[in-house]
Design an enzyme around this catalytic site. Structure first.
Site, PDB file in Angstrom:
ATOM      1  N   ALA A  11      15.467  23.055  61.682  1.00 40.12           N
ATOM      2  CA  ALA A  11      15.531  24.179  62.611  1.00 40.12           C
ATOM      3  C   ALA A  11      14.038  24.697  62.241  1.00 40.12           C
ATOM      4  CB  ALA A  11      16.666  25.254  62.362  1.00 40.12           C
ATOM      5  N   SER A 132       9.813  14.346  65.086  1.00 34.50           N
ATOM      6  CA  SER A 132       8.844  14.489  64.104  1.00 34.50           C
ATOM      7  C   SER A 132       7.819  13.452  64.360  1.00 34.50           C
ATOM      8  CB  SER A 132       9.481  14.340  62.855  1.00 34.50           C
ATOM      9  OG  SER A 132      10.889  15.102  62.702  1.00 34.50           O
ATOM     10  N   GLU A 166       0.977  25.032  67.311  1.00 31.15           N
ATOM     11  CA  GLU A 166       1.526  26.494  66.924  1.00 31.15           C
ATOM     12  C   GLU A 166       0.823  27.686  67.480  1.00 31.15           C
ATOM     13  OE1 GLU A 166       2.508  26.301  62.657  1.00 31.15           O
ATOM     14  OE2 GLU A 166       3.075  24.435  62.894  1.00 31.15           O
ATOM     15  N   ALA A 226      -5.319  12.588  65.759  1.00 30.02           N
ATOM     16  CA  ALA A 226      -6.494  12.136  65.190  1.00 30.02           C
ATOM     17  C   ALA A 226      -8.039  12.357  65.917  1.00 30.02           C
ATOM     18  CB  ALA A 226      -6.671  10.443  64.953  1.00 30.02           C
ATOM     19  N   CYS A 277      -0.007  19.118  60.720  1.00 31.26           N
ATOM     20  CA  CYS A 277      -0.234  17.855  61.432  1.00 31.26           C
ATOM     21  C   CYS A 277      -1.583  16.940  61.270  1.00 31.26           C
ATOM     22  CB  CYS A 277       0.031  18.128  62.958  1.00 31.26           C
ATOM     23  SG  CYS A 277       1.751  18.369  63.462  1.00 31.26           S
ATOM     24  N   GLN A 279      -4.227  16.954  59.143  1.00 30.94           N
ATOM     25  CA  GLN A 279      -4.340  16.042  57.931  1.00 30.94           C
ATOM     26  C   GLN A 279      -3.359  15.026  57.641  1.00 30.94           C
ATOM     27  OE1 GLN A 279      -6.156  18.015  54.789  1.00 30.94           O
ATOM     28  NE2 GLN A 279      -4.600  16.961  53.088  1.00 30.94           N
ATOM     29  N   LYS A 280      -2.037  15.305  57.680  1.00 35.06           N
ATOM     30  CA  LYS A 280      -1.169  14.533  57.529  1.00 35.06           C
ATOM     31  C   LYS A 280      -0.966  13.356  58.347  1.00 35.06           C
ATOM     32  CE  LYS A 280       3.004  15.068  59.489  1.00 35.06           C
ATOM     33  NZ  LYS A 280       4.199  15.882  59.723  1.00 35.06           N
ATOM     34  N   ARG A 347       0.679  26.237  56.339  1.00 33.73           N
ATOM     35  CA  ARG A 347       0.681  24.851  55.769  1.00 33.73           C
ATOM     36  C   ARG A 347      -0.877  24.479  55.881  1.00 33.73           C
ATOM     37  NH1 ARG A 347       5.790  22.225  58.334  1.00 33.73           N
ATOM     38  NH2 ARG A 347       5.128  23.395  59.987  1.00 33.73           N
ATOM     39  N   ARG A 443     -14.624  31.972  61.028  1.00 34.32           N
ATOM     40  CA  ARG A 443     -14.428  31.631  62.517  1.00 34.32           C
ATOM     41  C   ARG A 443     -15.210  31.985  63.366  1.00 34.32           C
ATOM     42  NH1 ARG A 443      -9.674  28.085  62.304  1.00 34.32           N
ATOM     43  NH2 ARG A 443      -8.725  28.580  60.502  1.00 34.32           N
TER      44      ARG A 443
HETATM   45  C1  UDX Z   1      -1.895  20.249  66.329  1.00 36.69           C
HETATM   46  C2  UDX Z   1      -2.024  19.716  67.866  1.00 36.69           C
HETATM   47  O1  UDX Z   1      -2.994  20.509  68.652  1.00 36.69           O
HETATM   48  C3  UDX Z   1      -0.754  19.472  68.684  1.00 36.69           C
HETATM   49  O2  UDX Z   1      -0.937  19.076  69.835  1.00 36.69           O
HETATM   50  C4  UDX Z   1       0.263  18.888  67.729  1.00 36.69           C
HETATM   51  O3  UDX Z   1       1.496  18.913  68.155  1.00 36.69           O
HETATM   52  C5  UDX Z   1       0.351  19.483  66.168  1.00 36.69           C
HETATM   53  O4  UDX Z   1      -1.031  19.710  65.706  1.00 36.69           O
HETATM   54  P1  UDX Z   1      -1.517  22.850  65.493  1.00 36.69           P
HETATM   55  O5  UDX Z   1      -1.938  22.256  64.182  1.00 36.69           O
HETATM   56  O6  UDX Z   1      -0.270  23.794  65.672  1.00 36.69           O
HETATM   57  O7  UDX Z   1      -1.303  21.735  66.561  1.00 36.69           O
HETATM   58  O8  UDX Z   1      -2.750  23.682  65.964  1.00 36.69           O
HETATM   59  P2  UDX Z   1      -4.300  23.682  66.436  1.00 36.69           P
HETATM   60  O9  UDX Z   1      -4.568  24.295  67.511  1.00 36.69           O
HETATM   61  O10 UDX Z   1      -4.164  22.051  66.952  1.00 36.69           O
HETATM   62  O11 UDX Z   1      -5.266  23.639  65.434  1.00 36.69           O
HETATM   63  C6  UDX Z   1      -5.232  23.152  64.073  1.00 36.69           C
HETATM   64  C7  UDX Z   1      -6.633  23.591  63.455  1.00 36.69           C
HETATM   65  O12 UDX Z   1      -7.790  23.058  63.838  1.00 36.69           O
HETATM   66  C8  UDX Z   1      -6.311  25.106  63.068  1.00 36.69           C
HETATM   67  O13 UDX Z   1      -6.643  25.493  61.668  1.00 36.69           O
HETATM   68  C9  UDX Z   1      -7.479  25.662  63.979  1.00 36.69           C
HETATM   69  O14 UDX Z   1      -7.975  26.819  63.623  1.00 36.69           O
HETATM   70  C10 UDX Z   1      -8.511  24.578  63.797  1.00 36.69           C
HETATM   71  N1  UDX Z   1      -9.417  24.493  65.016  1.00 36.69           N
HETATM   72  C11 UDX Z   1      -8.941  24.300  66.233  1.00 36.69           C
HETATM   73  C12 UDX Z   1     -10.752  24.499  64.636  1.00 36.69           C
HETATM   74  O15 UDX Z   1     -11.104  24.750  63.754  1.00 36.69           O
HETATM   75  N2  UDX Z   1     -11.606  24.494  65.896  1.00 36.69           N
HETATM   76  C13 UDX Z   1     -11.209  24.377  67.085  1.00 36.69           C
HETATM   77  O16 UDX Z   1     -11.998  24.068  68.192  1.00 36.69           O
HETATM   78  C14 UDX Z   1      -9.882  24.132  67.436  1.00 36.69           C
HETATM   79  P1  ADP Z   2       8.290  20.937  61.377  1.00 38.84           P
HETATM   80  O1  ADP Z   2       6.944  21.899  61.472  1.00 38.84           O
HETATM   81  O2  ADP Z   2       8.175  19.565  61.388  1.00 38.84           O
HETATM   82  O3  ADP Z   2       9.406  21.609  62.147  1.00 38.84           O
HETATM   83  P2  ADP Z   2       9.678  22.468  59.355  1.00 38.84           P
HETATM   84  O4  ADP Z   2       9.555  22.085  57.586  1.00 38.84           O
HETATM   85  O5  ADP Z   2       9.326  23.461  59.680  1.00 38.84           O
HETATM   86  O6  ADP Z   2       8.771  21.233  59.704  1.00 38.84           O
HETATM   87  O7  ADP Z   2      11.101  22.072  59.545  1.00 38.84           O
HETATM   88  C1  ADP Z   2      11.881  21.079  59.245  1.00 38.84           C
HETATM   89  C2  ADP Z   2      13.258  21.434  58.962  1.00 38.84           C
HETATM   90  O8  ADP Z   2      14.219  20.344  58.728  1.00 38.84           O
HETATM   91  C3  ADP Z   2      13.543  22.139  57.558  1.00 38.84           C
HETATM   92  O9  ADP Z   2      14.005  23.531  57.745  1.00 38.84           O
HETATM   93  C4  ADP Z   2      14.308  21.592  56.774  1.00 38.84           C
HETATM   94  O10 ADP Z   2      15.454  22.534  56.043  1.00 38.84           O
HETATM   95  C5  ADP Z   2      15.127  20.744  57.796  1.00 38.84           C
HETATM   96  N1  ADP Z   2      15.871  19.522  57.323  1.00 38.84           N
HETATM   97  C6  ADP Z   2      15.470  18.527  56.438  1.00 38.84           C
HETATM   98  N2  ADP Z   2      16.100  17.443  56.141  1.00 38.84           N
HETATM   99  C7  ADP Z   2      17.050  17.940  56.924  1.00 38.84           C
HETATM  100  C8  ADP Z   2      18.599  17.236  56.793  1.00 38.84           C
HETATM  101  N3  ADP Z   2      18.831  15.969  56.378  1.00 38.84           N
HETATM  102  N4  ADP Z   2      19.510  17.833  57.457  1.00 38.84           N
HETATM  103  C9  ADP Z   2      19.296  19.044  58.106  1.00 38.84           C
HETATM  104  N5  ADP Z   2      17.958  19.532  58.086  1.00 38.84           N
HETATM  105  C10 ADP Z   2      17.159  19.109  57.314  1.00 38.84           C
END
Ligand code: UDX
Ligand code: ADP
Length: 463
Positions: A11, A132, A166, A226, A277, A279-280, A347, A443
């Site tokens: 969740a 995920s 997000e 990427a 997302c 970096q990971k 994060r 920014r």
């Molecule tokens: C990203 C992807 O956009 C999304 O499609 C994927 O599902 C998850 O990863 P998110 O990390 O939520 O989404 O936000 P995003 O809007 O992509 O921004 C990522 C980072 O890049 C932020 O820190 C943002 O401030 C930065 N950013 C974004 C910049 O520095 N410059 C830009 O022009 C755009």
């Molecule tokens: P994301 O950004 O990918 O949604 P989050 O860390 O916000 O990642 O959410 C992942 C959620 O999955 C956490 O709330 C965590 O408690 C839950 N979770 C991890 N492993 C299990 C599991 N085996 N069963 C149920 N929930 C889990």
């Protein structure tokens, strides 16, 4: 095959909003979101939907509409798995912090636990959907666990990566550029794919629903992230060059963005990208490439991260240098701690790394973020394990508003692009600060001319 019950394990930032929108758009489907974290589920069930654990514009309204009707949040994982025909896995897949692939590979232990739990509980055939972001060929591992530890029932594995960003999760979910569904090319695989297509078809037109094989789907998600991160590192690389040459990175971005082949989006120079997302996923890609011996491919993508780390460090160095090479005991105000605006997620936020650098120089950091608590900030710093937790508490303080955070500060650093920062009475802030008063706009959201007219020494990225 028509889906009537969906279970989502996890969740979090992905599972919560995605399932809320599915429930809103598919009132005939019962959607149950489960999590091991009892507090999190309690928060999702808070009678006041403004208190749900994830802040996303528009989300609390959707939860208010669907919760209790066909959207449920529960800790009863087994029960929800047993009931559902389709199970989404939306648990976290952080970068490994131990063992082989430490610092690079995705930690799949939560995914594996889910697969084992599904296998143990399922008494009927199930469609299992990877939501995920996962390394390529994870579906294979999930399938092997399900088939080898299950009760003899059939599992179909689909990959359906989530592309929401997000801060705009709800609009991204309501109007996605595309929905990607990967599955087996067998007749059973196609039936499973079609079942999921039908769920999305409740609000997404069919031309935006792409179906592929599982591996393409898994790899597309990593590739999309990427490419997006690469654009930011590319413009950030140019920002440093701009600072040396008298060019202005915003002008350069505008000029190149008008080339329709390049396009204007994702070209904002910044203190560096954050979020769970980018970096990971790139580290994941690098690890996979290395695993296959593709060292040039790995090095190519790793450079995106190297540039991002450099940009964060460059920003903190600039603050120290500009403040006469010492920030010891100086109050530095941070506006923003979240990794981007309109989210409470921190994060990998650049703010954490900049604060860490400045605390190493013994600066006192005074933070204001409209959505992030002091506890979360301290946890973020503690997680880096640079120094004892007690020291972080001594060096970082959080304030309820920006004016208090800036009072008596030597400098203000903008770390998140929250809209409200542009509406402040900057003259009032200036008057309350040490002189000379510096702004470091990580920014590029403030108006340089206005701030300079007030008396600020204004620094922006890339000019
Ligand atoms: C990203 C992807 O956009 C999304 O499609 C994927 O599902 C998850 O990863 P998110 O990390 O939520 O989404 O936000 P995003 O809007 O992509 O921004 C990522 C980072 O890049 C932020 O820190 C943002 O401030 C930065 N950013 C974004 C910049 O520095 N410059 C830009 O022009 C755009
Ligand atoms: P994301 O950004 O990918 O949604 P989050 O860390 O916000 O990642 O959410 C992942 C959620 O999955 C956490 O709330 C965590 O408690 C839950 N979770 C991890 N492993 C299990 C599991 N085996 N069963 C149920 N929930 C889990």
């Amino acid at each position: 095959m028509k889906i009537t019950k969906i279970c989502c394990i996890g969740a979090g930032y992905v599972g919560g909003p995605t399932m809320a929108v599915i429930a809103q758009k598919c009132p005939d489907i019962k959607v149950t979101v489960v999590d091991l974290n009892e507090q999190r589920i309690k928060d999702w069930n808070d009678p006041n939907t403004d208190n749900i654990p994830i802040y996303e514009p528009g989300l609390s309204e959707i939860v208010a509409e669907a919760r209790g009707r066909n959207l449920f949040f529960s800790t009863e994982v087994d029960k929800a798995i047993d009931e559902a025909e389709m199970i989404f896995i939306s648990v976290n897949t952080p970068t490994k912090t131990y063992g082989k692939g430490k610092g690079m590979a995705a930690d799949l232990k939560y995914i594996e636990l889910c697969a084992r739990q599904i296998a143990r509980v399922a008494k009927q055939n199930k469609i299992v959907v990877e939501k995920s972001t996962l390394p390529v060929r994870t579906a294979e591992a999930i399938k092997s666990i399900l088939d080898n530890t299950g009760n003899g029932v059939q599992f179909q594995i689909l990959s359906n990566p989530e592309f929401l960003a997000e801060g705009t999760a709800v609009t991204d979910l309501l109007n996605p550029d595309r929905i990607l569904i990967g599955g087996d090319t067998t007749p059973e695989g196609e039936t499973a794919i079609n079942a999921l297509v039908d769920v999305y078809a409740n609000w997404v037109t069919k031309d935006r629903i792409l179906t592929t094989n599982v591996w393409s789907s898994e790899l597309s998600k990593l590739t999309a992230n990427a490419f997006l991160a690469q654009r930011i590192s590319s413009i950030n690389a140019m920002s440093e060059l701009c600072e040396k040459t008298g060019a202005d990175v915003s002008e350069v971005a505008r000029a190149i963005g008008m080339d329709s082949r390049i396009g204007p989006k994702f070209l904002k120079a910044s203190v560096g990208f954050g979020g769970s997302c980018f970096q990971k996923d790139i580290l994941n890609l690098v690890y996979i490439a290395k695993t296959y011996g593709l060292n040039e491919v790995a090095d190519y993508w790793e450079q995106v991260i190297i540039m991002n780390d450099h940009q964060k460090r460059r920003f903190s160095n600039k603050i120290v240098q500009t403040l006469y090479n010492t920030v010891a005991d100086k109050k530095i105000a941070f506006l923003g701690w979240a990794f981007k605006k309109d989210t409470n997620d921190t994060r990998e936020s650049a703010a954490i790394y900049v604060a860490d650098d400045l605390i190493n120089e013994q600066a006192k950091i005074a933070v204001y973020d409209p959505k992030v608590s002091k506890n979360k900030m301290l946890n973020d710093l503690d997680y880096l394990e640079t120094r004892p937790s007690a020291d972080n508490k001594d060096y970082l303080n959080a304030f309820d508003n920006a004016y208090e955070a800036c009072k008596g500060a030597h400098a203000v650093a903008i770390l998140t692009e929250w809209d409200e920062f542009t509406t402040y009475d900057w003259k009032k802030i200036y008057d309350s600060m040490h002189k000379p008063a510096f702004v470091f706009d990580g920014r590029n959201i403030l108006n340089p001319k206005e701030l300079e007219a007030i008396g600020f020494v204004y620094n922006r990225i890339g000019s």
